[in-house]
Design a protein around this motif. Sequence first.
Motif, short mmCIF file in Angstrom:
data_model
loop_
_atom_site.label_atom_id
_atom_site.label_comp_id
_atom_site.label_asym_id
_atom_site.label_seq_id
_atom_site.Cartn_x
_atom_site.Cartn_y
_atom_site.Cartn_z
N TYR A 86 45.02 87.95 49.81
CA TYR A 86 44.46 86.95 50.91
C TYR A 86 43.26 87.92 51.63
O TYR A 86 43.42 88.98 51.90
CB TYR A 86 45.26 86.75 51.91
N GLY A 88 40.78 85.87 53.98
CA GLY A 88 40.40 85.26 55.00
C GLY A 88 39.32 84.49 54.69
O GLY A 88 38.40 83.67 55.41
N TYR A 89 38.97 84.38 53.30
CA TYR A 89 37.70 83.54 52.69
C TYR A 89 38.39 82.11 52.74
O TYR A 89 38.85 81.85 51.87
CB TYR A 89 37.44 84.02 51.52
N THR A 90 37.78 81.24 53.69
CA THR A 90 38.05 79.66 53.84
C THR A 90 37.15 79.05 54.30
O THR A 90 35.89 79.42 54.41
CB THR A 90 39.37 79.49 54.77
N ARG A 95 35.10 76.17 49.91
CA ARG A 95 35.40 74.80 49.57
C ARG A 95 34.16 74.24 48.52
O ARG A 95 34.30 73.64 47.48
CB ARG A 95 35.74 73.70 50.41
N ILE A 97 32.18 76.09 46.73
CA ILE A 97 32.26 76.65 45.59
C ILE A 97 33.14 76.09 44.69
O ILE A 97 32.83 75.45 43.27
CB ILE A 97 32.56 78.31 45.44
N TRP A 98 34.54 75.73 44.96
CA TRP A 98 35.46 74.87 44.22
C TRP A 98 34.92 73.69 43.62
O TRP A 98 34.99 73.05 42.68
CB TRP A 98 36.92 74.80 44.86
N TYR A 102 34.18 72.20 40.05
CA TYR A 102 34.90 70.93 39.44
C TYR A 102 33.97 69.70 39.27
O TYR A 102 33.91 69.27 38.26
CB TYR A 102 36.11 70.55 40.32
N TYR A 122 38.74 72.01 31.84
CA TYR A 122 39.34 71.69 33.21
C TYR A 122 40.50 72.35 33.50
O TYR A 122 40.66 73.09 34.50
CB TYR A 122 39.43 70.16 33.32
N SER A 126 41.34 74.93 36.57
CA SER A 126 42.23 74.64 37.42
C SER A 126 43.55 75.74 37.33
O SER A 126 44.26 76.04 38.28
CB SER A 126 42.85 73.25 37.05
N HIS A 129 42.41 78.73 39.28
CA HIS A 129 42.57 78.47 40.68
C HIS A 129 43.89 78.54 41.27
O HIS A 129 44.20 79.03 42.11
CB HIS A 129 41.80 77.06 40.75
N SER A 133 45.40 81.21 44.02
CA SER A 133 46.12 80.56 45.37
C SER A 133 47.53 81.38 45.35
O SER A 133 48.15 81.87 46.22
CB SER A 133 46.37 79.40 45.05
N ILE A 136 47.06 84.90 46.67
CA ILE A 136 46.97 84.68 48.05
C ILE A 136 48.26 84.49 48.59
O ILE A 136 48.36 85.54 49.65
CB ILE A 136 46.02 83.46 48.42
N CYS A 262 36.39 88.19 46.84
CA CYS A 262 36.78 87.29 46.02
C CYS A 262 35.89 87.28 44.97
O CYS A 262 36.31 86.67 43.67
CB CYS A 262 36.73 86.04 46.84
N GLY A 266 36.68 87.01 41.15
CA GLY A 266 36.33 85.75 40.58
C GLY A 266 35.59 85.86 39.24
O GLY A 266 35.68 85.48 38.29
C1 LIG Z 1 36.12 82.26 43.17
C2 LIG Z 1 37.01 82.26 44.08
C3 LIG Z 1 37.74 83.45 44.34
C4 LIG Z 1 38.62 83.51 45.61
N1 LIG Z 1 39.24 84.46 45.77
C5 LIG Z 1 40.01 84.62 46.87
C6 LIG Z 1 40.84 85.90 47.08
O1 LIG Z 1 40.93 86.87 46.53
N2 LIG Z 1 41.53 85.77 48.34
C7 LIG Z 1 41.38 84.70 49.21
O2 LIG Z 1 42.04 85.04 50.25
N3 LIG Z 1 40.83 83.64 49.08
C8 LIG Z 1 39.84 83.55 47.80
N4 LIG Z 1 39.31 82.34 47.64
C9 LIG Z 1 39.18 81.37 48.83
C10 LIG Z 1 40.53 80.52 48.31
O3 LIG Z 1 40.38 80.01 46.78
C11 LIG Z 1 40.73 79.05 48.96
O4 LIG Z 1 39.21 78.54 48.65
C12 LIG Z 1 40.81 79.32 50.59
O5 LIG Z 1 41.90 79.94 50.53
C13 LIG Z 1 40.87 77.86 51.11
O6 LIG Z 1 41.78 77.08 50.44
P1 LIG Z 1 42.10 75.66 50.56
O7 LIG Z 1 43.55 75.24 50.92
O8 LIG Z 1 41.16 74.91 51.58
O9 LIG Z 1 41.86 74.80 49.18
P2 LIG Z 1 41.28 75.81 48.01
O10 LIG Z 1 41.96 76.44 47.32
O11 LIG Z 1 39.82 76.03 48.42
O12 LIG Z 1 40.81 73.98 47.12
C14 LIG Z 1 39.83 73.36 47.36
C15 LIG Z 1 40.34 71.87 46.82
O13 LIG Z 1 40.34 72.10 45.18
C16 LIG Z 1 41.66 71.12 44.80
N5 LIG Z 1 42.54 72.34 44.20
C17 LIG Z 1 43.25 73.25 44.72
N6 LIG Z 1 44.10 73.96 43.80
C18 LIG Z 1 43.69 73.42 42.55
C19 LIG Z 1 44.07 73.66 41.39
N7 LIG Z 1 44.94 74.73 40.96
N8 LIG Z 1 43.60 72.77 40.34
C20 LIG Z 1 42.88 71.69 40.75
N9 LIG Z 1 42.34 71.47 41.95
C21 LIG Z 1 42.75 72.44 42.90
C22 LIG Z 1 42.06 70.58 45.92
O14 LIG Z 1 41.60 69.20 46.09
C23 LIG Z 1 41.80 71.58 47.22
O15 LIG Z 1 41.53 70.79 48.41
C24 LIG Z 1 38.43 82.32 46.46
C25 LIG Z 1 37.43 81.26 46.21
C26 LIG Z 1 36.80 80.96 45.09
C27 LIG Z 1 35.84 80.14 44.87
#
Ligand SMILES: Cc1cc2nc3c(=O)[nH]c(=O)nc-3n(C[C@H](O)[C@H](O)[C@H](O)COP(=O)(O)OP(=O)(O)OC[C@H]3O[C@@H](n4cnc5c(N)ncnc54)[C@H](O)[C@@H]3O)c2cc1C
Length: 360
Positions: A86, A88-90, A95, A97-98, A102, A122, A126, A129, A133, A136, A262, A266
Amino acid sequence: MCKLRDCSVCECSENEFPEPFRKPYSGLSPDSMMCQEGKPQAAVDKTLDSKVFKRWVETDNPWTSDDETDNNEMTYVNLQLNPERYTGYTGDSARRIWDAIYKENCPKYPSEELCHEKKVLYKLISGLHSSISVHIAYDYLLDESTNSWGQNLSLLYDRVLKYPERVQNLYFTYLFVLRAVTKAADYLEQAEYNTGNPEDDLKTESLVKQLLYNSQLRSACPLPFDEAKLWQGENGPELKQEIQKQFRNISAIMDCVGCEKCRLWGKLQVLGLGTALKILFSVDGDSHLNQPLQLQRNEVIALFNLLNRLSESVKFVHEKGSSVEEVINEQSPSTVQKGASKTNLKGLFGYSQYTWIGWD
Ligand SMILES: Cc1cc2nc3c(=O)[nH]c(=O)nc-3n(C[C@H](O)[C@H](O)[C@H](O)COP(=O)(O)OP(=O)(O)OC[C@H]3O[C@@H](n4cnc5c(N)ncnc54)[C@H](O)[C@@H]3O)c2cc1C
């Protein structure tokens, strides 16, 4: 953006570099950069000694956007001091970036018209991703005021376990990367694992062999992924180039991640995926199918670290999968009612961690 100091990467100081990587008389002053993790101050010499790369053939990876041969762009980071957890990158930044990954690269998923190869792309993303999670959730800042870290099972459930497809994609990505590692066994066995510490080097060689020729793994999972089934259609070569371009795009997007740690993980893991793709689908789009495999040192590091991250995620999901619903139920019954049924979860975690999961 990141809320925590903890998102920053603690780069290694010159004296932490393995001996063979050091450049004589180089190095920045110890106070030229403050390590933001409360660990000793760290200064980074971004030049890696080219001698180290002498026996590593310089070769580009068509699946990734970075120039793997540009040593001046590299810096040396001790991954053990910068664990994936974790940060704290939220919020919008993460969002976006993800979403970019996608929407720009796998826009039509899960449309039935999508070919197998695009579904594979895909699922790989996923699955990665999901793994991020899971890490985290595994190492979460539970209480900022006391700096107490631990597991966050609600987060594990809400982001991954509640969605069986995300768990399947995690397993899929793990098996895909495992297949790449076993396919490249001869190469990886011969590779030079030189850290300048003879004891560490011997240990690394021995661990690599144990992984590559693990009889239990080989018998449980002789062919984790059958890459021969891809690119068979009439337009196979064009499709491969198209998907290669999409993956390069994903690799480039990693540079936009607004949290240093991250971005580190990443980029490392996307390079690991790019390396797996290179191993499984040859070096180039079409014409060099029989060219012998050549990997950069960083590609080998990325590949092994990715396999480690994915296998740790699979292990955690496997351990917690069937029990987490009960735990969360006790904590907050309402969260669970919205999610997958118990039967779904139990059925899902009935998979052996080595089970083949099809890509249709
Ligand atoms: C490359 C990268 C690396 C990161 N590394 C870290 C880290 O090391 N530590 C940290 O604390 N945070 C990290 N983050 C941030 C983290 O991944 C989340 O973006 C953040 O915690 C906010 O989570 P969220 O619940 O908003 O959903 P997010 O995880 O941001 O997901 C965004 C949307 O993608 C969809 N989604 C979610 N999971 C999946 C899946 N498995 N398959 C398909 N679709 C999906 C859902 O619709 C979701 O609402 C990273 C982000 C990126 C882009």
